[in-house]
Scaffold this motif. Structure first.
Motif, PDB file in Angstrom:
ATOM      1  N   VAL A 294       0.809  -1.043   0.057  1.00 23.43           N
ATOM      2  CA  VAL A 294      -0.249  -0.337  -0.112  1.00 23.43           C
ATOM      3  C   VAL A 294       0.484   1.527  -0.469  1.00 23.43           C
ATOM      4  CG1 VAL A 294      -1.584   1.327   1.207  1.00 23.43           C
ATOM      5  CG2 VAL A 294      -1.773  -1.105   1.601  1.00 23.43           C
ATOM      6  N   GLU A 295      -0.124   1.776  -1.135  1.00 21.34           N
ATOM      7  CA  GLU A 295       1.513   3.514  -0.949  1.00 21.34           C
ATOM      8  C   GLU A 295       0.267   4.829  -0.697  1.00 21.34           C
ATOM      9  OE1 GLU A 295       4.338   5.885  -4.282  1.00 21.34           O
ATOM     10  OE2 GLU A 295       3.772   4.192  -4.850  1.00 21.34           O
ATOM     11  N   LEU A 296       0.663   5.182   0.547  1.00 25.53           N
ATOM     12  CA  LEU A 296      -0.130   6.795   1.338  1.00 25.53           C
ATOM     13  C   LEU A 296       0.804   7.300   1.289  1.00 25.53           C
ATOM     14  CD1 LEU A 296      -3.161   7.007   1.380  1.00 25.53           C
ATOM     15  CD2 LEU A 296      -2.808   5.897   4.478  1.00 25.53           C
ATOM     16  N   ALA A 297       0.703   8.573   0.982  1.00 30.07           N
ATOM     17  CA  ALA A 297       0.988  10.061   1.653  1.00 30.07           C
ATOM     18  C   ALA A 297       2.224   9.502   1.275  1.00 30.07           C
ATOM     19  CB  ALA A 297       1.063  10.730   2.659  1.00 30.07           C
ATOM     20  N   GLY A 298       3.227   8.949   0.507  1.00 25.71           N
ATOM     21  CA  GLY A 298       4.487   8.938  -0.111  1.00 25.71           C
ATOM     22  C   GLY A 298       5.654   7.877   0.821  1.00 25.71           C
ATOM     23  N   ILE A 299       4.507   7.794   1.816  1.00 27.54           N
ATOM     24  CA  ILE A 299       4.883   6.308   2.038  1.00 27.54           C
ATOM     25  C   ILE A 299       4.291   4.578   1.703  1.00 27.54           C
ATOM     26  CG2 ILE A 299       5.130   4.533   4.950  1.00 27.54           C
ATOM     27  CD1 ILE A 299       6.506   7.238   4.227  1.00 27.54           C
ATOM     28  N   LYS A 300       5.129   3.699   1.745  1.00 27.39           N
ATOM     29  CA  LYS A 300       5.072   2.229   1.236  1.00 27.39           C
ATOM     30  C   LYS A 300       4.969   1.287   2.731  1.00 27.39           C
ATOM     31  CE  LYS A 300       6.510   2.545  -3.772  1.00 27.39           C
ATOM     32  NZ  LYS A 300       7.713   2.133  -4.907  1.00 27.39           N
ATOM     33  N   MET A 301       4.093   0.618   2.802  1.00 23.46           N
ATOM     34  CA  MET A 301       3.388   0.174   3.357  1.00 23.46           C
ATOM     35  C   MET A 301       3.105  -1.744   2.792  1.00 23.46           C
ATOM     36  SD  MET A 301       1.279   2.407   5.730  1.00 23.46           S
ATOM     37  CE  MET A 301       0.780   2.968   4.423  1.00 23.46           C
ATOM     38  N   GLU A 302       3.970  -2.541   3.727  1.00 22.90           N
ATOM     39  CA  GLU A 302       3.275  -3.652   3.099  1.00 22.90           C
ATOM     40  C   GLU A 302       2.610  -4.463   4.503  1.00 22.90           C
ATOM     41  OE1 GLU A 302       5.166  -9.030   2.195  1.00 22.90           O
ATOM     42  OE2 GLU A 302       6.499  -7.279   3.335  1.00 22.90           O
ATOM     43  N   PHE A 303       1.601  -4.726   3.429  1.00 21.58           N
ATOM     44  CA  PHE A 303       0.264  -5.862   4.447  1.00 21.58           C
ATOM     45  C   PHE A 303       0.127  -7.199   4.564  1.00 21.58           C
ATOM     46  CE2 PHE A 303      -4.187  -7.817   4.573  1.00 21.58           C
ATOM     47  CZ  PHE A 303      -4.581  -7.820   5.830  1.00 21.58           C
ATOM     48  N   SER A 304       0.327  -7.916   5.525  1.00 20.03           N
ATOM     49  CA  SER A 304       0.913  -8.929   5.838  1.00 20.03           C
ATOM     50  C   SER A 304      -0.415  -9.560   6.908  1.00 20.03           C
ATOM     51  CB  SER A 304       1.980  -9.520   6.056  1.00 20.03           C
ATOM     52  OG  SER A 304       2.112  -9.537   7.087  1.00 20.03           O
ATOM     53  N   VAL A 305      -1.035 -11.494   6.295  1.00 19.22           N
ATOM     54  CA  VAL A 305      -1.447 -11.670   8.174  1.00 19.22           C
ATOM     55  C   VAL A 305      -0.711 -12.843   8.130  1.00 19.22           C
ATOM     56  CG1 VAL A 305      -3.650 -13.205   7.798  1.00 19.22           C
ATOM     57  CG2 VAL A 305      -3.663 -10.858   6.230  1.00 19.22           C
ATOM     58  N   ASN A 306      -1.325 -13.367  10.073  1.00 20.41           N
ATOM     59  CA  ASN A 306      -0.492 -14.066  10.228  1.00 20.41           C
ATOM     60  C   ASN A 306      -1.268 -15.334  10.626  1.00 20.41           C
ATOM     61  OD1 ASN A 306       1.426 -11.557  11.606  1.00 20.41           O
ATOM     62  ND2 ASN A 306       0.424 -11.388  13.269  1.00 20.41           N
ATOM     63  N   HIS A 307      -0.157 -16.217  10.037  1.00 27.92           N
ATOM     64  CA  HIS A 307      -0.669 -17.546   9.921  1.00 27.92           C
ATOM     65  C   HIS A 307      -0.998 -18.192  11.165  1.00 27.92           C
ATOM     66  CE1 HIS A 307      -2.057 -16.360   5.821  1.00 27.92           C
ATOM     67  NE2 HIS A 307      -0.979 -15.714   5.373  1.00 27.92           N
TER      68      HIS A 307
END
Length: 239
Positions: free
Chosen positions: A226-239
């Motif tokens: 996800v890129e928002l306000a110039g910041i990139k973030m990785e979304f992940s889920v704990n399995h």
């Protein structure tokens, strides 16, 4: 060691308050986390949101205003040794682990608040044809109660990939969390029985894996970027 506020009046220390809660309020009424019993202080004067090692101060439309280091503020990213003034009282912010001033200019604000506005945005995103103006008119004045989520839903998290906060992680435990930079770009991530969804709230639309998400709620998948306000973030889920 959590950040803390040192309350004083005329250089006399009145107490210390650890910022161990996600949100604390400051005001004259006794139901505030930090009560400042002075007529110059509003019933609920200001609030502090603490996420990871960083804290953000917000004036709650107080009568006489909230000041930081002598400057009137509405919202302010706190730095170590900042002095908050409410009425004649002072609150010194102490946090050796806070990000630097330069970091705050580049790091997005992550907030568990703004539930009412974000809930209205969610509703608007699910109702085709709703305009931004209609969305604002629907926004409730008080925070809406967060919906309960099934315990079996895997817990998601976001990890910052760039900028001074790179490597920071935030677990998405709340049913709804707002993130972005107010006035620039804001989105909300909601935790539903079907999984996690991101919805546009303000500014340009967030980008997921290189593509803008549009006006509808967008389902997040494991390892989405996800890129928002110039910041990139990785979304992940704990399995």
């Amino acid at each position: 060691m959590p950040a803390k506020l040192i309350l004083s009046l005329n250089a006399s220390v009145l107490g210390e308050f650890a910022l161990e809660k996600e949100r604390i309020t400051i005001g004259r009424r006794p139901d505030n986390d930090i009560q400042v019993d002075n007529l110059a202080v509003s019933g609920q004067h200001s609030a502090i949101i603490t996420i990871l090692n960083d804290s953000f101060l917000e004036d709650l439309d107080s009568t006489n205003g909230t000041y930081v280091n002598g400057k009137l503020i509405k919202k302010h990213a706190l730095k170590n040794s900042d002095v908050i003034s409410v009425g004649k009282h002072e609150l010194k912010y102490v946090n050796d682990e806070a990000s630097s001033e330069d970091d705050f200019e580049k790091t997005m604000i992550i907030r568990p608040g703004m539930v009412g506005h974000a809930a209205a945005a969610e509703k608007a995103a699910e109702a085709p044809g709703t305009t931004t103006g209609e969305m604002a008119a629907q926004a409730p004045t008080a925070d809406a109660p967060a919906q309960s989520t099934p315990a079996e839903l895997p817990l998601g998290k976001i990890r910052v990939l760039n900028g001074p906060a790179a490597g920071k992680e935030l677990e998405l435990k709340k049913a709804l969390i707002t993130l972005g930079r107010p006035g620039i770009q804001v989105a909300v991530i909601t935790r539903r029985p079907q999984g996690y969804f991101i919805t546009h709230v303000e500014g340009t639309h967030p980008v997921v894996n290189g593509d803008p998400i549009g006006g509808q709620a967008h389902a997040l998948k494991d390892h989405d970027v996800v890129e928002l306000a110039g910041i990139k973030m990785e979304f992940s889920v704990n399995h």
